[in-house]
Design a protein around this motif. Structure first.
Motif, PDB file in Angstrom:
ATOM      1  N   ASP A 166      -6.183   6.462   9.847  1.00 30.65           N
ATOM      2  CA  ASP A 166      -7.117   7.092  10.772  1.00 30.65           C
ATOM      3  C   ASP A 166      -6.882   6.480  12.154  1.00 30.65           C
ATOM      4  O   ASP A 166      -7.222   5.322  12.395  1.00 30.65           O
ATOM      5  N   ARG A 199       0.876  -1.176   0.000  1.00 30.96           N
ATOM      6  CA  ARG A 199       0.000   0.000   0.000  1.00 30.96           C
ATOM      7  C   ARG A 199       0.909   1.219   0.000  1.00 30.96           C
ATOM      8  O   ARG A 199       1.092   1.900   1.002  1.00 30.96           O
ATOM      9  N   PRO A 245      -0.233   6.997  -0.446  1.00 30.31           N
ATOM     10  CA  PRO A 245      -1.651   7.209  -0.150  1.00 30.31           C
ATOM     11  C   PRO A 245      -2.325   8.044  -1.235  1.00 30.31           C
ATOM     12  O   PRO A 245      -1.805   9.087  -1.639  1.00 30.31           O
ATOM     13  N   GLY A 297      -8.694   8.702  -0.808  1.00 27.60           N
ATOM     14  CA  GLY A 297      -8.883   7.261  -0.846  1.00 27.60           C
ATOM     15  C   GLY A 297      -9.359   6.713   0.488  1.00 27.60           C
ATOM     16  O   GLY A 297      -9.488   7.427   1.485  1.00 27.60           O
ATOM     17  N   ARG A 298      -9.602   5.416   0.513  1.00 28.92           N
ATOM     18  CA  ARG A 298     -10.090   4.763   1.719  1.00 28.92           C
ATOM     19  C   ARG A 298      -9.007   4.746   2.787  1.00 28.92           C
ATOM     20  O   ARG A 298      -7.859   4.390   2.535  1.00 28.92           O
ATOM     21  N   LYS A 299      -9.397   5.133   3.996  1.00 27.36           N
ATOM     22  CA  LYS A 299      -8.452   5.165   5.096  1.00 27.36           C
ATOM     23  C   LYS A 299      -8.450   3.846   5.860  1.00 27.36           C
ATOM     24  O   LYS A 299      -9.458   3.138   5.902  1.00 27.36           O
ATOM     25  N   ASP A 345      -3.623   8.434   4.878  1.00 30.39           N
ATOM     26  CA  ASP A 345      -4.548   7.305   4.710  1.00 30.39           C
ATOM     27  C   ASP A 345      -4.692   6.474   5.983  1.00 30.39           C
ATOM     28  O   ASP A 345      -5.274   5.394   5.967  1.00 30.39           O
TER      29      ASP A 345
END
Length: 393
Positions: free
Chosen positions: A159, A115, A118, A122-124, A157
């Motif tokens: 949280d 990954r 980031p 985008g999805r965290k 990315d």
């Protein structure tokens, strides 16, 4: 049900326990219901549904597989996975909106191999950072380890939803070690806040700590054992907790033995008088381990002791008098004025109540014994798809 050995689960009692516990918490504190290990043996989907009905804000499980099972069963509450997963599983977890426990910078370095940069918007990946303040299992321990984590946690990315620790001795009367852990966690919280990492939930209190020390509730508490009615037997909970599981079987054979006769493997028991002996179809393959030798069960409202070695599928009990095949045997729960409790059995095995319920295997049928109109999802094949009249536990 083909086999006369079963556990009765009352999800209404789980609801009652959680609501009673919430009533003891300071205003604004969130409640995380722990449903790992198949809901401590009570059924994961059933426990999760009871927690939802009780108003739980979060769920917790031990492993990724447990979280995925809940999602497949329609559970939508936020779920924290308490055990770190492999970095290459992080995308799967994120796709199911699961929250991960992270403990070190090395995990993030491995994560970035799969990954990399980031993507904006985008999805965290939602995480809770685990600190080891004295339990010694998992978590970062030093300020240097925390400082190494900070750059990774600050990535756009990531949280950081939580920051937490586990106490080692919250169920003991002596609170000195717990106080040391609490002070250490307070120091690490300040270090976290000073680093500029925004954290929504600080949490350190499990069942015993949350009920004994409301000041440790912080932003959220993790309630596991207490939601099922368990509490350290040497302490008195500030609320009435109700056990949600009882365990029953039946006598499959009754016999009269003479003084001096041997019973069970290895001639482990020799009768010292003429006795009535009953055989019960439950054994260590069902989770009723050989440590239960010498424990009591109930037959016709009276106590009867387990004698001889417990075998894989059966055990024997010394009956209080003549009984009949088919008589109910209660291993946990109430008959008449007598009661076998988890606390009693925990003392017998020198263990914890939840050690007993989580050991019960899927050979033991689970039956919903609703005293209230609380929904049983019945989506778990672990349970039998019918109800039985509730037994008073």
């Amino acid at each position: 049900m083909l086999r006369e050995t079963w556990a009765e689960i009352d999800p209404g009692r789980i609801v009652d326990n959680l609501r009673a516990i919430r009533g003891t918490l300071p205003a604004g504190v969130k409640l995380m219901a722990v449903v790992k290990a198949n809901g401590y043996g009570h059924g994961d989907l059933e426990a999760a549904e009871a927690a939802r009905q009780a108003g739980a804000d979060y769920l917790a499980v031990a492993f990724l597989e447990e979280a995925l099972r809940l999602r497949a069963g329609g559970v939508t509450l936020p779920i924290l996975i308490l055990t770190p997963i492999r970095p290459d599983q992080a995308e799967l977890a994120a796709s199911q909106e699961l929250t991960l426990t992270v403990t070190d910078a090395a995990w993030f370095r491995e994560l970035r191999k799969g990954r990399p940069a980031p993507a904006p918007g985008g999805r965290k990946l939602r995480v809770h950072v685990k600190a080891d303040t004295g339990l010694g299992r998992i978590g970062f321990r030093t300020e240097a380890e925390w400082d190494a984590l900070v750059p990774w946690l600050a990535a756009p990315d990531i949280d950081v939803d939580g920051f937490y620790t586990h106490f080692a001795t919250a169920g003991q009367a002596d609170t000195a070690y717990l106080e040391r852990q609490a002070c250490r966690f307070a120091e690490l919280m300040e270090r976290c806040k000073a680093s500029g990492i925004a954290v929504r939930h600080y949490h350190c209190a499990g069942s015993a700590a949350a009920l004994r020390f409301p000041g440790l509730a912080l932003d959220m508490v993790r309630i596991g054992a207490a939601m099922y009615g368990y509490y350290p037997p040497q302490l008195t909970p500030p609320v009435q907790l109700k056990p949600a599981l009882s365990l029953h079987s039946t006598l499959m054979q009754v016999k009269r033995v003479r003084r001096g006769e041997y019973l069970g493997y290895d001639n482990a028991y020799r009768s010292d008088a003429d006795e009535w002996i009953g055989t019960v179809p439950i054994g260590y393959a069902d989770g009723w381990s050989q440590r239960m030798r010498g424990a009591d069960v109930l037959v016709r409202g009276r106590r009867a002791q387990v004698v001889g070695k417990i075998s894989m599928d059966q055990l024997m009990i010394r009956l209080p008098g003549p009984c009949a095949p088919g008589d109910r045997v209660t291993l946990i729960g109430r008959q008449g004025g007598e009661r076998i409790t988890f606390a009693e059995l925990a003392v017998h095995i020198d263990g914890a109540a939840q050690e007993i319920s989580t050991a019960l295997t899927d050979r033991v049928h689970r039956i919903c014994a609703n005293e209230k109109e609380v929904q049983c999802p019945w989506s778990s094949p672990y349970f039998q798809p019918h109800r039985r009249e509730a037994t008073v536990i």
